[in-house]
Scaffold this motif. Structure first.
Motif, PDB file in Angstrom:
ATOM      1  N   ARG A 136      33.401  48.627  43.928  1.00  0.00           N
ATOM      2  CA  ARG A 136      33.725  49.784  43.189  1.00  0.00           C
ATOM      3  C   ARG A 136      35.063  49.845  42.916  1.00  0.00           C
ATOM      4  O   ARG A 136      36.084  49.759  43.840  1.00  0.00           O
ATOM      5  N   SER A 137      35.536  50.467  41.751  1.00  0.00           N
ATOM      6  CA  SER A 137      36.858  50.616  41.220  1.00  0.00           C
ATOM      7  C   SER A 137      37.175  51.904  41.559  1.00  0.00           C
ATOM      8  O   SER A 137      38.643  52.054  41.322  1.00  0.00           O
ATOM      9  N   ASN A 185      36.683  53.934  39.257  1.00  0.00           N
ATOM     10  CA  ASN A 185      37.168  54.245  37.906  1.00  0.00           C
ATOM     11  C   ASN A 185      35.771  54.371  36.972  1.00  0.00           C
ATOM     12  O   ASN A 185      35.252  53.307  36.285  1.00  0.00           O
ATOM     13  N   GLU A 210      31.650  49.906  35.952  1.00  0.00           N
ATOM     14  CA  GLU A 210      31.515  50.865  37.270  1.00  0.00           C
ATOM     15  C   GLU A 210      30.056  51.474  37.277  1.00  0.00           C
ATOM     16  O   GLU A 210      29.297  51.582  38.346  1.00  0.00           O
ATOM     17  N   GLY A 251      37.590  40.744  36.322  1.00  0.00           N
ATOM     18  CA  GLY A 251      37.114  40.669  37.500  1.00  0.00           C
ATOM     19  C   GLY A 251      37.076  39.439  38.402  1.00  0.00           C
ATOM     20  O   GLY A 251      37.749  39.073  39.375  1.00  0.00           O
ATOM     21  N   ARG A 300      45.553  46.039  35.571  1.00  0.00           N
ATOM     22  CA  ARG A 300      44.666  47.242  35.625  1.00  0.00           C
ATOM     23  C   ARG A 300      45.195  48.138  36.652  1.00  0.00           C
ATOM     24  O   ARG A 300      46.051  47.766  37.460  1.00  0.00           O
ATOM     25  N   THR A 341      43.189  49.800  38.987  1.00  0.00           N
ATOM     26  CA  THR A 341      42.379  49.856  40.244  1.00  0.00           C
ATOM     27  C   THR A 341      41.829  48.304  40.067  1.00  0.00           C
ATOM     28  O   THR A 341      41.580  47.627  39.082  1.00  0.00           O
ATOM     29  N   THR A 342      41.152  48.155  41.233  1.00  0.00           N
ATOM     30  CA  THR A 342      40.206  46.832  41.415  1.00  0.00           C
ATOM     31  C   THR A 342      39.116  47.121  42.329  1.00  0.00           C
ATOM     32  O   THR A 342      39.105  47.829  43.219  1.00  0.00           O
ATOM     33  N   GLU A 343      37.954  46.656  41.908  1.00  0.00           N
ATOM     34  CA  GLU A 343      36.774  46.688  42.638  1.00  0.00           C
ATOM     35  C   GLU A 343      36.560  45.488  43.719  1.00  0.00           C
ATOM     36  O   GLU A 343      35.591  45.522  44.417  1.00  0.00           O
ATOM     37  N   ARG A 344      37.664  44.790  43.605  1.00  0.00           N
ATOM     38  CA  ARG A 344      37.763  43.571  44.779  1.00  0.00           C
ATOM     39  C   ARG A 344      39.022  43.746  45.500  1.00  0.00           C
ATOM     40  O   ARG A 344      39.914  42.858  45.211  1.00  0.00           O
ATOM     41  N   LEU A 355      48.033  44.307  41.523  1.00  0.00           N
ATOM     42  CA  LEU A 355      47.573  45.159  40.756  1.00  0.00           C
ATOM     43  C   LEU A 355      48.997  45.637  40.232  1.00  0.00           C
ATOM     44  O   LEU A 355      49.835  46.355  40.972  1.00  0.00           O
TER      45      LEU A 355
END
Ligand code: UD1
Length: 389
Positions: free
Chosen positions: A141-142, A144, A150, A308, A325, A327-330, A341
Motif C-alpha cells: 500500500r502506498s 495514495n 493502489e 515499483g 515519488r 510515497t512507496t508501497e514497498r 524517497l
C-alpha cells in the motif's frame, strides 16, 4: 491417479512477466519431482495484451524462458475503464472454457484487477466452479489512492482467497483491512527470484561493453508514472535536471512508451524507436530487454526511478536507488534497503547524485525471504491447498 490442479496464471504488463516466470518454472520442477499420489499442476498462461510492443512483451518472454501463452487476449491500450472492461470480457470467456481450480494474478496492473474481478464472479458462468483466487505480491500500500495501482491492489486483495506477501508491511496492511490471517502467506519476493536467475545466465561485462559504459560509472534512469511524465512543465524540468546530472556522469535512459509519447509532445524526436535527445547529458534508448536492463542495473552507480519493481531490485543488488515519488508501497526498501524517497523536489535529486558520486551512498541489507526461493514456497503451499480441496 494424482489429482490435477488446473491453474490459470495471468500476465498483462511488463512487470507481470518477470513475476510469473519463476512461478511457472517452480510448477514444472514440482511436477517432475513430486511423489505419486500428490497433486500435479496443469498450468495455463493467459497474456491479456495490455503491453503489446515487441520490446515490452515478446523480448521478456524470450529472456524469461516463458512459453507461448495458451491465450492471448489482445486488449491493447485504452482508458482505465476501457482496458479493464475489455480484459474482463475476454477473460470471462477463458474461464468459461477452462473451468480452472485456481486463478493466479500478480502485482497491481489493470489486467490484475480485471482478471481478479472476472474470477470471483465466475461461479455465475455455466459449468463454473468458483476457482480460488491467488494474489502474488499482496498487501502493498502506498496510501495514495490517486495512483491507479493502489486501487487495483486494494480491490484485488479484498476479493482474493490466497494472498502471498513479499514484506512484513504487506502482512500488517492486510490484517488491518480485515483479511483473515489464515489467508495470508509471507513467502518473499518472486521478482528477486527472477533477478537472481537472469543474472546467473548473463555476461554482465559484455552488456556494459555493448552500451559503452564502465561499471559504477554511470546512472540508469527509468520513469513512466503519470505524476512525473504526464504534465509537460514537470517533464521539462525533470529532463533539464537529468541533462545537468548527465554532464557529470553518463546517464542511460531506456524510455517507456508512455514517456516516449509525452516526450514527443514537448518536442523530442524519435527515430527507429530511439528518442533523440536535444540535450547532451542523457542517452535515451528504446525500452531494454530484461537481461540488458538487469545487467546494467547491477553495475550502475545509482538508479533514478519511479517504478515499483526497480526499488526492490536495486535493494536486492545493493545499488543506490533514488525514487522520484512521495510515497512507496514497498517501505522495506527504504527502511532496510538502498532506496531513498525523494518526493518531487528536483534539487534533492541533484544533491543526492552529487553525494553518491562523492562516495556517500546509502548502504542496505537484503529483506527477509528475498533469497531467490519465493516461487518454490508458493508452489508448495498451492499444492497443499489443492490437496485438501
Ligand atoms: C502499466 C501499469 C504500471 C506498471 C507499468 C509497467 C496499470 C494501471 N499500470 O503502466 O503499474 O508499472 O505498466 O510498464 O496497469 N503502450 C505502448 N506499447 C505497449 C504498452 C503500452 O505503446 O506495449 C502505451 C499505451 O498506448 C499507453 C501507454 O503506453 O498509452 C501506457 O500503457 P498502460 O499499459 O496503459 O500503462 P503503463 O503506463 O505502461
Amino acid at each position: 491417479m494424482a489429482k490435477r490442479l488446473k491453474i490459470i496464471w495471468v500476465a498483462g504488463a511488463r512487470p507481470n512477466f518477470v513475476k510469473i516466470a519463476p512461478i511457472w518454472k517452480a510448477m514444472l520442477d514440482y511436477n517432475s519431482s513430486v511423489d505419486a499420489g500428490r497433486p500435479m499442476f496443469e498450468p495455463i498462461l493467459v497474456h491479456t495484451g495490455q503491453h503489446y510492443d515487441v520490446n515490452m512483451s515478446d523480448v521478456f518472454f524470450k529472456d524469461l524462458e516463458l512459453p507461448k501463452p495458451h491465450y492471448y487476449l489482445g486488449v491493447g491500450s485504452g482508458t482505465h475503464a476501457e482496458q479493464t472492461a475489455k480484459v474482463m470480457i475476454e477473460f470471462e470467456k477463458v474461464l468459461g472454457k477452462e473451468c480452472p481450480d485456481m486463478v493466479g494474478v500478480v502485482g497491481d496492473v489493470n489486467s490484475t484487477l480485471a482478471c481478479a474481478l472476472a474470477t470471483v464472479k465466475s461461479y455465475a458462468l455455466p459449468g463454473g466452479k468458483n476457482p480460488l483466487l491467488i494474489h502474488v505480491e499482496a498487501g502493498l500500500r502506498s496510501g495514495n489512492k490517486l495512483m491507479p495501482e493502489e486501487i487495483n491492489r486494494i480491490v484485488t486483495d479484498a476479493i482474493s482467497d490466497i494472498l502471498f506477501t513479499t514484506e512484513e508491511s504487506g502482512n500488517k496492511n492486510l490484517v488491518r483491512e480485515g483479511i483473515p490471517k489464515e489467508k495470508i502467506y509471507f513467502v518473499g519476493n518472486v521478482m528477486i527470484d527472477s533477478l537472481f536467475q537472469i543474472l546467473e545466465k548473463t555476461d554482465v561485462n559484455k552488456v556494459l561493453r555493448r552500451f559503452e559504459v564502465k561499471a559504477l560509472n554511470f546512472g540508469l534512469v527509468s520513469l513512466h508514472r503519470p505524476s512525473n511524465v504526464d504534465r509537460p512543465k514537470r517533464l521539462k524540468e525533470l529532463m533539464k535536471t537529468l541533462d545537468d546530472i548527465g554532464r557529470d556522469v553518463p546517464l542511460l535512459f531506456p524510455v517507456h512508451p508512455r514517456t516516449r509519447k509525452r516526450l514527443e509532445m514537448i518536442g523530442w524526436k524519435t527515430t527507429n524507436g530511439v528518442t533523440k535527445s536535444k540535450w547532451h547529458g542523457i542517452r535515451t534508448l528504446s525500452p531494454l530487454s530484461y537481461k540488458d536492463f538487469v545487467a546494467l542495473m547491477s553495475k550502475a552507480a545509482f538508479v533514478i526511478t519511479d517504478s515499483g519493481g526497480i526499488q526492490e531490485e536495486t535493494t536486492a543488488l545493493g545499488i543506490p536507488c533514488l525514487t522520484l515519488r512521495e510515497t512507496t508501497e514497498r517501505p522495506v526498501t527504504v527502511e532496510i534497503g538502498t532506496n531513498k524517497l525523494l518526493g518531487n523536489t528536483l534539487e534533492t535529486l541533484r544533491k543526492e547524485v552529487k553525494d553518491i558520486l562523492a562516495g556517500k551512498s546509502k548502504k542496505g541489507k537484503i529483506p527477509p525471504l528475498w533469497d531467490g526461493n519465493a516461487a518454490k514456497r508458493i508452489v508448495k503451499i498451492l499444492a497443499e491447498i489443492g490437496d485438501d480441496r
